[in-house]
Design a protein around this motif. Sequence first.
Motif, PDB file in Angstrom:
ATOM      1  N   ASP A  91       0.845  -1.194   0.000  1.00 28.61           N
ATOM      2  CA  ASP A  91       0.000   0.000   0.000  1.00 28.61           C
ATOM      3  C   ASP A  91       0.882   1.246   0.000  1.00 28.61           C
ATOM      4  OD1 ASP A  91      -2.333  -1.535   0.141  1.00 28.61           O
ATOM      5  OD2 ASP A  91      -2.198  -1.647   2.327  1.00 28.61           O
ATOM      6  N   ILE A  92       0.430   2.268  -0.695  1.00 25.24           N
ATOM      7  CA  ILE A  92       1.091   3.568  -0.673  1.00 25.24           C
ATOM      8  C   ILE A  92       0.033   4.633  -0.420  1.00 25.24           C
ATOM      9  CG2 ILE A  92       2.955   2.873  -2.252  1.00 25.24           C
ATOM     10  CD1 ILE A  92       1.495   4.291  -4.478  1.00 25.24           C
ATOM     11  N   GLY A  93       0.460   5.707   0.269  1.00 27.02           N
ATOM     12  CA  GLY A  93      -0.495   6.750   0.598  1.00 27.02           C
ATOM     13  C   GLY A  93       0.026   8.152   0.416  1.00 27.02           C
ATOM     14  N   ASP A  94       1.270   8.291  -0.082  1.00 26.96           N
ATOM     15  CA  ASP A  94       1.828   9.626  -0.270  1.00 26.96           C
ATOM     16  C   ASP A  94       2.663   9.637  -1.540  1.00 26.96           C
ATOM     17  OD1 ASP A  94       4.829   9.112   0.559  1.00 26.96           O
ATOM     18  OD2 ASP A  94       3.602   8.184   2.111  1.00 26.96           O
ATOM     19  N   TYR A  95       2.987  10.845  -2.004  1.00 28.20           N
ATOM     20  CA  TYR A  95       3.724  11.000  -3.250  1.00 28.20           C
ATOM     21  C   TYR A  95       5.177  10.525  -3.119  1.00 28.20           C
ATOM     22  CZ  TYR A  95      -0.113  13.609  -5.368  1.00 28.20           C
ATOM     23  OH  TYR A  95      -1.322  13.973  -5.893  1.00 28.20           O
ATOM     24  N   GLY A  96       5.756  10.671  -1.917  1.00 21.33           N
ATOM     25  CA  GLY A  96       7.130  10.207  -1.745  1.00 21.33           C
ATOM     26  C   GLY A  96       7.257   8.723  -2.005  1.00 21.33           C
ATOM     27  N   THR A  97       6.353   7.940  -1.400  1.00 16.87           N
ATOM     28  CA  THR A  97       6.371   6.490  -1.619  1.00 16.87           C
ATOM     29  C   THR A  97       5.991   6.158  -3.054  1.00 16.87           C
ATOM     30  OG1 THR A  97       5.686   6.240   0.684  1.00 16.87           O
ATOM     31  CG2 THR A  97       5.535   4.303  -0.729  1.00 16.87           C
ATOM     32  N   PHE A  98       5.080   6.953  -3.639  1.00 17.19           N
ATOM     33  CA  PHE A  98       4.663   6.717  -5.020  1.00 17.19           C
ATOM     34  C   PHE A  98       5.844   6.815  -5.974  1.00 17.19           C
ATOM     35  CE2 PHE A  98       3.445   8.293  -9.150  1.00 17.19           C
ATOM     36  CZ  PHE A  98       2.375   7.483  -9.511  1.00 17.19           C
ATOM     37  N   PHE A  99       6.590   7.921  -5.909  1.00 17.19           N
ATOM     38  CA  PHE A  99       7.695   8.112  -6.849  1.00 17.19           C
ATOM     39  C   PHE A  99       8.848   7.162  -6.561  1.00 17.19           C
ATOM     40  CE2 PHE A  99       5.575  12.269  -7.361  1.00 17.19           C
ATOM     41  CZ  PHE A  99       5.444  12.262  -8.745  1.00 17.19           C
ATOM     42  N   SER A 100       9.055   6.850  -5.291  1.00 16.88           N
ATOM     43  CA  SER A 100      10.104   5.895  -4.966  1.00 16.88           C
ATOM     44  C   SER A 100       9.804   4.526  -5.563  1.00 16.88           C
ATOM     45  CB  SER A 100      10.270   5.789  -3.449  1.00 16.88           C
ATOM     46  OG  SER A 100      11.241   4.828  -3.105  1.00 16.88           O
ATOM     47  N   SER A 101       8.560   4.100  -5.474  1.00 15.66           N
ATOM     48  CA  SER A 101       8.162   2.811  -6.048  1.00 15.66           C
ATOM     49  C   SER A 101       8.170   2.864  -7.567  1.00 15.66           C
ATOM     50  CB  SER A 101       6.772   2.420  -5.540  1.00 15.66           C
ATOM     51  OG  SER A 101       6.747   2.340  -4.132  1.00 15.66           O
ATOM     52  N   LEU A 102       7.665   3.953  -8.126  1.00 17.81           N
ATOM     53  CA  LEU A 102       7.578   4.080  -9.584  1.00 17.81           C
ATOM     54  C   LEU A 102       8.963   4.048 -10.226  1.00 17.81           C
ATOM     55  CD1 LEU A 102       5.566   4.695 -11.989  1.00 17.81           C
ATOM     56  CD2 LEU A 102       6.191   7.099 -11.654  1.00 17.81           C
ATOM     57  N   LEU A 103       9.894   4.785  -9.658  1.00 17.63           N
ATOM     58  CA  LEU A 103      11.229   4.871 -10.237  1.00 17.63           C
ATOM     59  C   LEU A 103      12.111   3.688  -9.874  1.00 17.63           C
ATOM     60  CD1 LEU A 103      11.825   8.671  -9.589  1.00 17.63           C
ATOM     61  CD2 LEU A 103      11.220   7.577 -11.746  1.00 17.63           C
ATOM     62  N   SER A 104      11.581   2.760  -9.064  1.00 16.98           N
ATOM     63  CA  SER A 104      12.311   1.532  -8.744  1.00 16.98           C
ATOM     64  C   SER A 104      11.868   0.368  -9.614  1.00 16.98           C
ATOM     65  CB  SER A 104      12.118   1.174  -7.266  1.00 16.98           C
ATOM     66  OG  SER A 104      12.659   2.176  -6.440  1.00 16.98           O
ATOM     67  N   GLY A 105      10.976   0.631 -10.561  1.00 16.19           N
ATOM     68  CA  GLY A 105      10.534  -0.422 -11.474  1.00 16.19           C
ATOM     69  C   GLY A 105       9.220  -1.064 -11.089  1.00 16.19           C
ATOM     70  N   GLU A 106       8.514  -0.486 -10.121  1.00 14.15           N
ATOM     71  CA  GLU A 106       7.222  -1.040  -9.733  1.00 14.15           C
ATOM     72  C   GLU A 106       6.099  -0.339 -10.490  1.00 14.15           C
ATOM     73  OE1 GLU A 106       7.081  -0.544  -5.528  1.00 14.15           O
ATOM     74  OE2 GLU A 106       8.308  -2.324  -5.129  1.00 14.15           O
ATOM     75  N   THR A 107       4.981  -1.031 -10.611  1.00 15.86           N
ATOM     76  CA  THR A 107       3.788  -0.468 -11.241  1.00 15.86           C
ATOM     77  C   THR A 107       2.819  -0.026 -10.148  1.00 15.86           C
ATOM     78  OG1 THR A 107       4.031  -1.880 -13.183  1.00 15.86           O
ATOM     79  CG2 THR A 107       1.868  -0.933 -12.786  1.00 15.86           C
ATOM     80  N   VAL A 108       2.303   1.178 -10.270  1.00 13.66           N
ATOM     81  CA  VAL A 108       1.431   1.754  -9.240  1.00 13.66           C
ATOM     82  C   VAL A 108       0.015   1.866  -9.775  1.00 13.66           C
ATOM     83  CG1 VAL A 108       1.069   3.694  -7.682  1.00 13.66           C
ATOM     84  CG2 VAL A 108       3.395   3.030  -8.312  1.00 13.66           C
ATOM     85  N   GLY A 121      -3.140   3.850  -2.705  1.00 15.49           N
ATOM     86  CA  GLY A 121      -2.831   3.176  -3.955  1.00 15.49           C
ATOM     87  C   GLY A 121      -2.097   1.877  -3.690  1.00 15.49           C
ATOM     88  N   LEU A 122      -1.787   1.154  -4.758  1.00 15.64           N
ATOM     89  CA  LEU A 122      -1.085  -0.115  -4.662  1.00 15.64           C
ATOM     90  C   LEU A 122       0.163  -0.060  -5.529  1.00 15.64           C
ATOM     91  CD1 LEU A 122      -4.034  -2.690  -4.941  1.00 15.64           C
ATOM     92  CD2 LEU A 122      -2.846  -1.953  -2.862  1.00 15.64           C
ATOM     93  N   ALA A 123       1.287  -0.515  -4.971  1.00 16.41           N
ATOM     94  CA  ALA A 123       2.537  -0.641  -5.724  1.00 16.41           C
ATOM     95  C   ALA A 123       2.786  -2.120  -5.964  1.00 16.41           C
ATOM     96  CB  ALA A 123       3.693  -0.010  -4.962  1.00 16.41           C
ATOM     97  N   LEU A 124       2.841  -2.510  -7.219  1.00 17.97           N
ATOM     98  CA  LEU A 124       2.968  -3.912  -7.601  1.00 17.97           C
ATOM     99  C   LEU A 124       4.384  -4.189  -8.093  1.00 17.97           C
ATOM    100  CD1 LEU A 124      -0.346  -4.077  -9.662  1.00 17.97           C
ATOM    101  CD2 LEU A 124      -0.044  -4.359  -7.210  1.00 17.97           C
ATOM    102  N   SER A 125       4.934  -5.302  -7.661  1.00 14.32           N
ATOM    103  CA  SER A 125       6.311  -5.658  -8.033  1.00 14.32           C
ATOM    104  C   SER A 125       6.342  -6.159  -9.469  1.00 14.32           C
ATOM    105  CB  SER A 125       6.844  -6.735  -7.092  1.00 14.32           C
ATOM    106  OG  SER A 125       8.145  -7.128  -7.464  1.00 14.32           O
ATOM    107  N   THR A 126       6.869  -5.334 -10.363  1.00 14.99           N
ATOM    108  CA  THR A 126       6.997  -5.700 -11.777  1.00 14.99           C
ATOM    109  C   THR A 126       8.384  -5.345 -12.297  1.00 14.99           C
ATOM    110  OG1 THR A 126       6.065  -3.551 -12.401  1.00 14.99           O
ATOM    111  CG2 THR A 126       4.533  -5.409 -12.237  1.00 14.99           C
ATOM    112  N   VAL A 127       9.379  -5.407 -11.425  1.00 16.08           N
ATOM    113  CA  VAL A 127      10.730  -5.008 -11.817  1.00 16.08           C
ATOM    114  C   VAL A 127      11.225  -5.906 -12.935  1.00 16.08           C
ATOM    115  CG1 VAL A 127      13.097  -4.686 -11.036  1.00 16.08           C
ATOM    116  CG2 VAL A 127      11.195  -4.179  -9.492  1.00 16.08           C
ATOM    117  N   GLY A 128      11.765  -5.304 -13.962  1.00 18.12           N
ATOM    118  CA  GLY A 128      12.269  -6.074 -15.100  1.00 18.12           C
ATOM    119  C   GLY A 128      13.143  -5.202 -15.974  1.00 18.12           C
ATOM    120  N   GLY A 129      12.967  -5.326 -17.269  1.00 19.46           N
ATOM    121  CA  GLY A 129      13.786  -4.566 -18.199  1.00 19.46           C
ATOM    122  C   GLY A 129      15.067  -5.293 -18.533  1.00 19.46           C
ATOM    123  N   GLU A 130      15.837  -4.711 -19.425  1.00 19.27           N
ATOM    124  CA  GLU A 130      17.093  -5.322 -19.870  1.00 19.27           C
ATOM    125  C   GLU A 130      18.160  -5.192 -18.795  1.00 19.27           C
ATOM    126  OE1 GLU A 130      17.535  -7.014 -22.586  1.00 19.27           O
ATOM    127  OE2 GLU A 130      15.485  -6.676 -23.300  1.00 19.27           O
TER     128      GLU A 130
END
Length: 532
Positions: free
Chosen positions: A121-138, A147-156
């Motif tokens: 679970d996320i409830g603030d913008y700090g956690t949102f951007f930290s999760s988003l820029l770490s490869g998670e889907t929000v 909101g919900l941060a889902l583990s989808t880390v991948g990429g090349e």
Amino acid sequence: MGLFTKIRKKLTGASSASAQNQNYLKPDPLHPTLQENIQKIKETLGNSTDLMIRKIQIGKNRKYRIGIFYIDGLVDNKTIQKDIMKSLLTEILGTEVEEKISRDPLPLLKESILSVGSLKDIGDYGTFFSSLLSGETVLLVDGCEQGLALSTVGGEQRAITEPVTQTVVRGPQNAFTENIHTNVSLVRRIIKDPNLWMETRTIGRVTQTKVSVMYLKGIADEKVVEEVRQRLDHIDIDGILESGYIEELIQDNTYSPFPTVYNSERPDVIASELLEGRIAILVDGTPFVLVVPAIFVQFFQSAEDYYQRADFGLIRILRYVALALALLGPSFYVAITTFHQEMLPTTLLISLAAQREGVPFPAFIEALIMETTFELLREAGVRMPRPVGQAVSIVGALVIGQAAVEAGLVSAAMVIVVSVTAIANFTFPSFNIGISIRLLRFGLMFIAASFGLFGITVGLIAIVLHLCSLKSFGVPYLSPMAPFILSDQKDAIIRLPRWALFTRSKTTHPRNLVRQQPPQKAKPKPPKGEGS
């Protein structure tokens, strides 16, 4: 005082400006309206083109709007399509489910619809951007302040390959990568123990780099673990790009040519250090893992020393001989040829005098020219493309050395001394200890040219005194030699057979000293023949 006050004010102002530029890290709560959240996110990221936003509608009559946010290139697209998009667009809602989703859709999404393995679970913008820029889907739902941060880390990313800097003939042939999750899994595949604990923190105001601390609970010294925590928590820097940043910021003595933090790219080496009671520090974005505390003899131990028979471990003595050659080779030559010619046999003295007859420089300048030339060739070979770099190093050393002798700039004996010194420097398993020896070699050459063997003796005493004063997280750097620990000599200069290594090293103050239990039964013997 006025100058330092101005500098302090400028630094304070710069820090304030940096903090204002990073206000998205503040725990400002998310807005309940999806459209306002989208606008805020776009403004913060500057309408970046790699920000992907997908709006979908679920529920009866598709009246519930959901926003899906992720950064292209940081996520696994297959996971998003299969476990998120497909799950949301094909859900079947009945009357009972419709009532639940009307009250609070997030629990229903987590428990009944989404099939992603890890979410939070996320409830603030700090956690949102930290999760988003770490490869998670929000996921953000219109009308919800959570909101919900889902583990989808991948990429090349780079695959697991063979070690580059610490190669062995016998032993595991895998190395760490730049992905911290992969590195953690490589260590856990070796140590399958629930007592292998890991703590992760984020360091770097801009880079938000993940730094993990791994240790074996019940073996590692809790005081050292707490000291590692405190030193990491006191780091306040804008970015961490490699583990070398962490090494410089947590090491005990900054003004020392000797490294007091060990590093390795081999998972088996890190696992063995953890079993010894040391602490590993993994940094996201680099294949080199730090190990503390570190001692001097540790930099001369190779992983292959423990995979071959115990008598193969005697080669470790050869590395200490190479240490003496790499550190003192040119210095002794300069001192003897300049001040102590009587120490040489007459035949050798006449040969050296004949070689130096046409050389216009004193021995120190001669050695300085050759050492500097070789360092330039070494650096050029490292920085150039790999296929060309090796050719430049080999051809350059041969051509320049031969041409310098023929031109009368240096003597042939000096070329031999510098070559042997360079070869001895390559025998060290750890690259950073080789850099220390190279730096000290130039200083000893200078005092040898000024004071002869007396200067070398004073220089060695100064080096030993400095080594005795060093500590790595409270552990004396020269242990188990100074202070002398008799039980630890079994794996210092030489390595005793495996059956003799009953206890761990006492230098790291492990809480559990017993490594293995002595055999309860005698070794099996072949059956005796009828005639015996």
